[in-house]
Enzyme design. Structure first.
Site, mmCIF file in Angstrom:
data_model
loop_
_atom_site.group_PDB
_atom_site.id
_atom_site.type_symbol
_atom_site.label_atom_id
_atom_site.label_comp_id
_atom_site.label_asym_id
_atom_site.label_seq_id
_atom_site.Cartn_x
_atom_site.Cartn_y
_atom_site.Cartn_z
ATOM 1 N N GLY A 41 2.369 2.556 10.559
ATOM 2 C CA GLY A 41 3.285 3.679 10.349
ATOM 3 C C GLY A 41 3.977 4.137 11.622
ATOM 4 N N HIS B 261 -9.619 1.122 4.834
ATOM 5 C CA HIS B 261 -8.304 1.345 5.447
ATOM 6 C C HIS B 261 -8.464 2.338 6.600
ATOM 7 C CE1 HIS B 261 -4.197 2.684 6.066
ATOM 8 N NE2 HIS B 261 -3.833 1.528 5.533
ATOM 9 N N GLU C 16 -5.317 -4.818 10.712
ATOM 10 C CA GLU C 16 -4.296 -3.789 10.883
ATOM 11 C C GLU C 16 -4.601 -2.996 12.151
ATOM 12 O OE1 GLU C 16 -2.383 -2.660 6.919
ATOM 13 O OE2 GLU C 16 -4.237 -1.532 7.026
ATOM 14 N N ASN D 106 0.877 -1.180 0.000
ATOM 15 C CA ASN D 106 0.000 0.000 0.000
ATOM 16 C C ASN D 106 0.910 1.225 0.000
ATOM 17 O OD1 ASN D 106 -1.821 2.026 0.388
ATOM 18 N ND2 ASN D 106 -2.290 1.510 2.521
ATOM 19 N N GLU E 274 -6.828 4.805 7.530
ATOM 20 C CA GLU E 274 -6.676 6.232 7.181
ATOM 21 C C GLU E 274 -7.950 6.762 6.541
ATOM 22 O OE1 GLU E 274 -2.961 5.791 5.095
ATOM 23 O OE2 GLU E 274 -2.009 5.329 7.015
ATOM 24 N N LYS F 220 0.035 4.279 -0.442
ATOM 25 C CA LYS F 220 -0.627 5.504 0.030
ATOM 26 C C LYS F 220 -0.372 6.632 -0.983
ATOM 27 C CE LYS F 220 0.104 3.628 4.583
ATOM 28 N NZ LYS F 220 0.043 3.810 6.005
HETATM 29 C C1 PEP Z 1 -0.886 0.304 6.004
HETATM 30 O O1 PEP Z 1 -1.072 1.514 5.991
HETATM 31 O O2 PEP Z 1 -1.693 -0.457 5.455
HETATM 32 C C2 PEP Z 1 0.303 -0.203 6.693
HETATM 33 C C3 PEP Z 1 0.312 -1.440 7.056
HETATM 34 O O3 PEP Z 1 1.325 0.704 6.916
HETATM 35 P P1 PEP Z 1 2.741 0.410 7.616
HETATM 36 O O4 PEP Z 1 3.277 -0.886 7.062
HETATM 37 O O5 PEP Z 1 3.593 1.586 7.245
HETATM 38 O O6 PEP Z 1 2.479 0.321 9.080
#
Ligand code: PEP
Length: 259
Positions: free
Chosen positions: A178, A101, A172, A10, A103, A12
């Site tokens: 992040g 997601h 997640e 991903n 975000e 982003k």
């Molecule tokens: C995501 O945003 O789906 C994600 C898993 O980000 P990160 O690996 O940076 O934590």
């Protein structure tokens, strides 16, 4: 129950089309030796920003690496300035679409009913949903993780009630996205097993057993192997580390070693 693992990047809001093309060159050369095994044993997908899908698709043509979208609109078409439809994404060759997601939920106010409408749009189409679910730190500390995640899934399945094994779920925990903080393999397995039970209760043992459940949240080459070795972890959704073609290749190769 054997499930084909999926490793999905991903990106982003990162990378122009030119940068994505350069990424593809490096990533494909890192993966060259493993290409045949990869096709049969691990599925790899990349979700770039929408304007990059076309050029990245061209750069990945013939590689077996799938394209994924980061989002889509729930309606078929119409007056939705700035939005992207299912038909547009299919036309660009996408195979997967992220929905829900964290975000999108936190920064753009999407709730379970919005996510369910998107899932319904995807149901029966050529594009498979990757439904992202996960608890906040506060919800984990109040010991409501399983309840939150279960509700996020069931409110989607209540509406998109024809979804079956085309569904992919990505667990997640938002406190791990992040942040560099990762759920331990045991923590991930506990929630993945609970998600599998929610799916099996709703879709039957065989149906729930076929759905892939990915882990996401600061996955990197150094922790991928331990997370992916858990019995109900069927792959990873990778944010930050997927921006580095060598690191993303090492995660895909770690998954290949597990399979
Ligand atoms: C995501 O945003 O789906 C994600 C898993 O980000 P990160 O690996 O940076 O934590």
């Amino acid at each position: 129950m054997s499930r084909l693992p999926l490793i999905c990047a991903n990106w982003k809001m990162n990378y122009t089309a030119s940068e994505a093309t350069r990424f593809a060159e490096i990533f494909l050369s890192e993966m060259a030796a493993a290409r045949n095994a990869l096709d049969a044993q691990v599925e790899v997908a990349i979700a770039p920003p929408h304007p990059v899908l076309d050029r990245l698709g061209g750069a990945l043509a013939g590689s077996g690496i799938q394209l994924a979208a980061q989002n889509l609109h729930a309606d078929e078409s119409g007056a939705f300035t700035g939005e992207v439809s299912l038909a547009m994404l299919i036309d660009l060759g996408c195979r997967y679409a992220l929905i829900g997601h964290s975000e999108r939920r936190q920064l753009f106010g999407e709730g379970n009913s919005d996510v369910a409408a998107k899932a319904l749009r995807l149901q029966g189409s050529a594009l498979r949903p990757i439904l992202c679910v996960g608890e906040t730190l506060d919800e984990r500390e109040r010991d409501t993780t399983l309840q939150v995640v279960g509700t996020q899934i069931l409110e989607v399945l209540d509406v998109a009630d024809g979804l079956s094994d085309e569904l992919v779920v990505a667990y997640e925990p938002t406190w791990a996205i992040g942040t560099g903080r990762t759920a331990t393999p045991d923590m991930a397995q506990e929630v993945h097993a609970a998600i599998r039970k929610v799916l099996s209760d709703r879709l039957g043992e065989a149906g729930g057993g076929r759905i892939r459940i990915l882990y996401g949240g600061s996955v990197k080459p150094s922790n991928a192997g331990d997370l992916l070795s858990q019995p109900d972890v069927d792959g990873a959704l990778v944010g930050g580390a997927s921006l580095d073609p060598e690191a993303f290749a090492r995660i895909a190769l770690a998954c290949l070693e597990m399979s």
